[in-house]
Design a protein around this motif. Sequence first.
Motif, PDB file in Angstrom:
ATOM      1  N   ALA A 103       9.197  11.150  -0.687  1.00  0.00           N
ATOM      2  CA  ALA A 103       7.938  10.281  -0.939  1.00  0.00           C
ATOM      3  C   ALA A 103       8.804   8.869  -1.774  1.00  0.00           C
ATOM      4  CB  ALA A 103       6.861  10.572  -1.768  1.00  0.00           C
ATOM      5  N   THR A 104       7.995   7.721  -1.677  1.00  0.00           N
ATOM      6  CA  THR A 104       8.468   6.465  -2.722  1.00  0.00           C
ATOM      7  C   THR A 104       6.921   5.633  -2.920  1.00  0.00           C
ATOM      8  OG1 THR A 104       8.270   4.755  -0.746  1.00  0.00           O
ATOM      9  CG2 THR A 104      10.234   5.824  -0.908  1.00  0.00           C
ATOM     10  N   ASN A 105       7.915   5.202  -3.537  1.00  0.00           N
ATOM     11  CA  ASN A 105       6.707   3.862  -4.548  1.00  0.00           C
ATOM     12  C   ASN A 105       6.180   2.794  -3.993  1.00  0.00           C
ATOM     13  OD1 ASN A 105       6.284   5.606  -6.917  1.00  0.00           O
ATOM     14  ND2 ASN A 105       7.164   4.884  -7.588  1.00  0.00           N
ATOM     15  N   ASP A 106       7.305   2.693  -2.352  1.00  0.00           N
ATOM     16  CA  ASP A 106       6.990   1.728  -1.730  1.00  0.00           C
ATOM     17  C   ASP A 106       5.946   1.581  -1.058  1.00  0.00           C
ATOM     18  OD1 ASP A 106       7.616  -0.459  -0.269  1.00  0.00           O
ATOM     19  OD2 ASP A 106       9.057   0.607   1.124  1.00  0.00           O
ATOM     20  N   LYS A 107       4.709   1.228  -1.115  1.00  0.00           N
ATOM     21  CA  LYS A 107       3.317   0.273  -0.082  1.00  0.00           C
ATOM     22  C   LYS A 107       3.310   0.502   1.402  1.00  0.00           C
ATOM     23  CE  LYS A 107       0.736   0.082  -4.632  1.00  0.00           C
ATOM     24  NZ  LYS A 107       1.753   0.437  -5.575  1.00  0.00           N
ATOM     25  N   LEU A 108       3.296   1.717   1.491  1.00  0.00           N
ATOM     26  CA  LEU A 108       2.997   1.053   2.920  1.00  0.00           C
ATOM     27  C   LEU A 108       2.049   0.668   4.033  1.00  0.00           C
ATOM     28  CD1 LEU A 108       5.362   0.233   5.696  1.00  0.00           C
ATOM     29  CD2 LEU A 108       3.941   3.228   6.054  1.00  0.00           C
TER      30      LEU A 108
ATOM     31  N   LYS B 232       5.487   4.910   1.991  1.00  0.00           N
ATOM     32  CA  LYS B 232       7.021   5.362   2.226  1.00  0.00           C
ATOM     33  C   LYS B 232       7.258   6.515   2.294  1.00  0.00           C
ATOM     34  CE  LYS B 232      10.679   3.141   5.181  1.00  0.00           C
ATOM     35  NZ  LYS B 232      11.858   2.267   4.963  1.00  0.00           N
ATOM     36  N   GLY B 233       7.426   7.233   3.225  1.00  0.00           N
ATOM     37  CA  GLY B 233       7.822   8.922   3.317  1.00  0.00           C
ATOM     38  C   GLY B 233       6.584   9.445   3.235  1.00  0.00           C
ATOM     39  N   ASP B 234       5.671   9.084   2.559  1.00  0.00           N
ATOM     40  CA  ASP B 234       3.664  10.476   2.334  1.00  0.00           C
ATOM     41  C   ASP B 234       4.022  10.729   3.135  1.00  0.00           C
ATOM     42  OD1 ASP B 234       3.445   9.599  -0.281  1.00  0.00           O
ATOM     43  OD2 ASP B 234       1.965   7.909   0.519  1.00  0.00           O
ATOM     44  N   VAL B 235       3.964  12.259   2.807  1.00  0.00           N
ATOM     45  CA  VAL B 235       3.044  12.749   4.016  1.00  0.00           C
ATOM     46  C   VAL B 235       1.177  13.025   3.637  1.00  0.00           C
ATOM     47  CG1 VAL B 235       2.922  15.570   4.864  1.00  0.00           C
ATOM     48  CG2 VAL B 235       4.504  13.913   4.682  1.00  0.00           C
ATOM     49  N   MET B 236       0.411  12.346   3.968  1.00  0.00           N
ATOM     50  CA  MET B 236      -0.528  12.420   3.107  1.00  0.00           C
ATOM     51  C   MET B 236      -1.248  13.217   4.395  1.00  0.00           C
ATOM     52  SD  MET B 236      -3.318   9.338   2.308  1.00  0.00           S
ATOM     53  CE  MET B 236      -2.954   8.398   1.167  1.00  0.00           C
ATOM     54  N   CYS B 237      -2.172  14.389   3.531  1.00  0.00           N
ATOM     55  CA  CYS B 237      -2.999  15.063   4.459  1.00  0.00           C
ATOM     56  C   CYS B 237      -4.806  14.976   4.154  1.00  0.00           C
ATOM     57  CB  CYS B 237      -3.223  16.132   4.393  1.00  0.00           C
ATOM     58  SG  CYS B 237      -2.157  17.214   5.631  1.00  0.00           S
TER      59      CYS B 237
ATOM     60  N   LYS C 115       6.100  19.439  10.456  1.00  0.00           N
ATOM     61  CA  LYS C 115       7.631  19.952   9.615  1.00  0.00           C
ATOM     62  C   LYS C 115       8.292  19.181   9.731  1.00  0.00           C
ATOM     63  CE  LYS C 115       4.593  24.287   8.658  1.00  0.00           C
ATOM     64  NZ  LYS C 115       4.780  25.680   9.031  1.00  0.00           N
ATOM     65  N   ASP C 116       9.417  19.143  10.634  1.00  0.00           N
ATOM     66  CA  ASP C 116      10.349  18.548  10.683  1.00  0.00           C
ATOM     67  C   ASP C 116      10.423  17.250  11.021  1.00  0.00           C
ATOM     68  OD1 ASP C 116      11.405  21.123  11.425  1.00  0.00           O
ATOM     69  OD2 ASP C 116      11.256  20.780  13.853  1.00  0.00           O
ATOM     70  N   LEU C 117       8.997  16.260  11.607  1.00  0.00           N
ATOM     71  CA  LEU C 117       9.287  15.197  11.116  1.00  0.00           C
ATOM     72  C   LEU C 117       8.931  14.709   9.520  1.00  0.00           C
ATOM     73  CD1 LEU C 117       6.455  13.519  13.911  1.00  0.00           C
ATOM     74  CD2 LEU C 117       8.815  13.355  13.795  1.00  0.00           C
ATOM     75  N   ALA C 118       8.250  15.254   8.728  1.00  0.00           N
ATOM     76  CA  ALA C 118       8.229  15.616   7.280  1.00  0.00           C
ATOM     77  C   ALA C 118       9.307  15.443   6.792  1.00  0.00           C
ATOM     78  CB  ALA C 118       6.802  16.145   7.016  1.00  0.00           C
ATOM     79  N   LYS C 119      10.071  16.629   7.057  1.00  0.00           N
ATOM     80  CA  LYS C 119      11.702  16.874   6.452  1.00  0.00           C
ATOM     81  C   LYS C 119      12.055  15.659   7.038  1.00  0.00           C
ATOM     82  CE  LYS C 119      11.296  21.791   6.754  1.00  0.00           C
ATOM     83  NZ  LYS C 119      11.601  23.161   8.128  1.00  0.00           N
ATOM     84  N   ALA C 120      12.223  14.782   8.014  1.00  0.00           N
ATOM     85  CA  ALA C 120      12.901  14.008   8.781  1.00  0.00           C
ATOM     86  C   ALA C 120      12.567  12.602   7.893  1.00  0.00           C
ATOM     87  CB  ALA C 120      13.046  13.289  10.090  1.00  0.00           C
ATOM     88  N   GLY C 121      11.090  12.277   7.196  1.00  0.00           N
ATOM     89  CA  GLY C 121      11.240  11.575   6.089  1.00  0.00           C
ATOM     90  C   GLY C 121      10.151  10.762   7.025  1.00  0.00           C
ATOM     91  N   MET C 122       9.304  11.108   7.991  1.00  0.00           N
ATOM     92  CA  MET C 122       8.413  10.084   9.192  1.00  0.00           C
ATOM     93  C   MET C 122       6.875  10.247   8.099  1.00  0.00           C
ATOM     94  SD  MET C 122       7.005   8.349  11.060  1.00  0.00           S
ATOM     95  CE  MET C 122       8.051   8.344  12.049  1.00  0.00           C
ATOM     96  N   THR C 123       6.529   8.526   7.505  1.00  0.00           N
ATOM     97  CA  THR C 123       5.411   8.777   6.466  1.00  0.00           C
ATOM     98  C   THR C 123       4.414   8.897   7.630  1.00  0.00           C
ATOM     99  OG1 THR C 123       5.907   6.407   5.920  1.00  0.00           O
ATOM    100  CG2 THR C 123       4.013   7.049   5.385  1.00  0.00           C
ATOM    101  N   MET C 124       3.436  10.043   7.092  1.00  0.00           N
ATOM    102  CA  MET C 124       2.514  10.523   8.194  1.00  0.00           C
ATOM    103  C   MET C 124       1.161  10.439   7.440  1.00  0.00           C
ATOM    104  SD  MET C 124       4.591  13.821   9.074  1.00  0.00           S
ATOM    105  CE  MET C 124       3.394  14.865  10.090  1.00  0.00           C
TER     106      MET C 124
END
Length: 258
Positions: free
Chosen positions: A2-7, A34-39, A198-207
């Motif tokens: 996760a970053t502070n870059d607002k997507l 960008k990079g957040d995994v927000m549930c 989980k694999d997508l999250a590890k790869a850095g996908m924003t979800m």
Amino acid sequence: MATNDKLIQVRNLEKHYNRGALHALDGISVDINKGDVMCVIGPSGSGKSTFLRSLNLMEQPTGGEVIFHNIDITKKSFINKQGKKEKVNIDLHRQKMGMVFQHFNLFPHKTILQNMTLAPIKVLKMPKEEAEKKAIELLGRVGLADRADAYPIQLSGGQKQRVAIVRALMMEPEVMLFDEPTSALDPEMVGEVLEVMKDLAKAGMTMVVVTHEMGFAREVSNRVIFLDNGKIAEEGTPDEIFGAPKCERLRSFLAKVL
């Protein structure tokens, strides 16, 4: 990561039904970086799916803003860098937001390979050979390379949902939106779909994931928002939400689902 870059920036999002009598969304404001995994968790009827579908305007908000790439996509037009009025191309923005539903929405009369390559060829104008090569590669990543020529009816529910995920990835989205992707699956098929996510999250996908899978939310997300009656009742890290919930409504909810 996760970053502070607002997507995506959501500001005071409202969705009313029955001429304003029902507020499905009641002033939601949140940034998705960008990079957040927000549930997104909460009881049935709390506005979770409405919120998710409003991000790409599958649900048209009654009010508020959804700012994506510095453009409020809820509006019909915007002022471009040249100072000229330009029409909002919602289809273009939707291409950058992959969507995975509870049900798989695969075309039953087309093979898995055809299901995956249809949109990239027609929408992105990707050459057929390139699209098929990419599809086989993605199917391989989810353990289904040998099912490319099968039809959806020949696949299990878990396999269909894995196909639905990599079909969305074919469009090279910047963010993936998941609307309770495991709720229609038999219990033994849930794990295989969550592993792909989980694999997508590890790869850095924003979800952004609307889910009832609290274990997944606790393990994989970096941010959790709890919706109740169309409002964000509490938000925080998984440790904060599950380990030290502040509001009584969240404590009551977790006591029933954990």
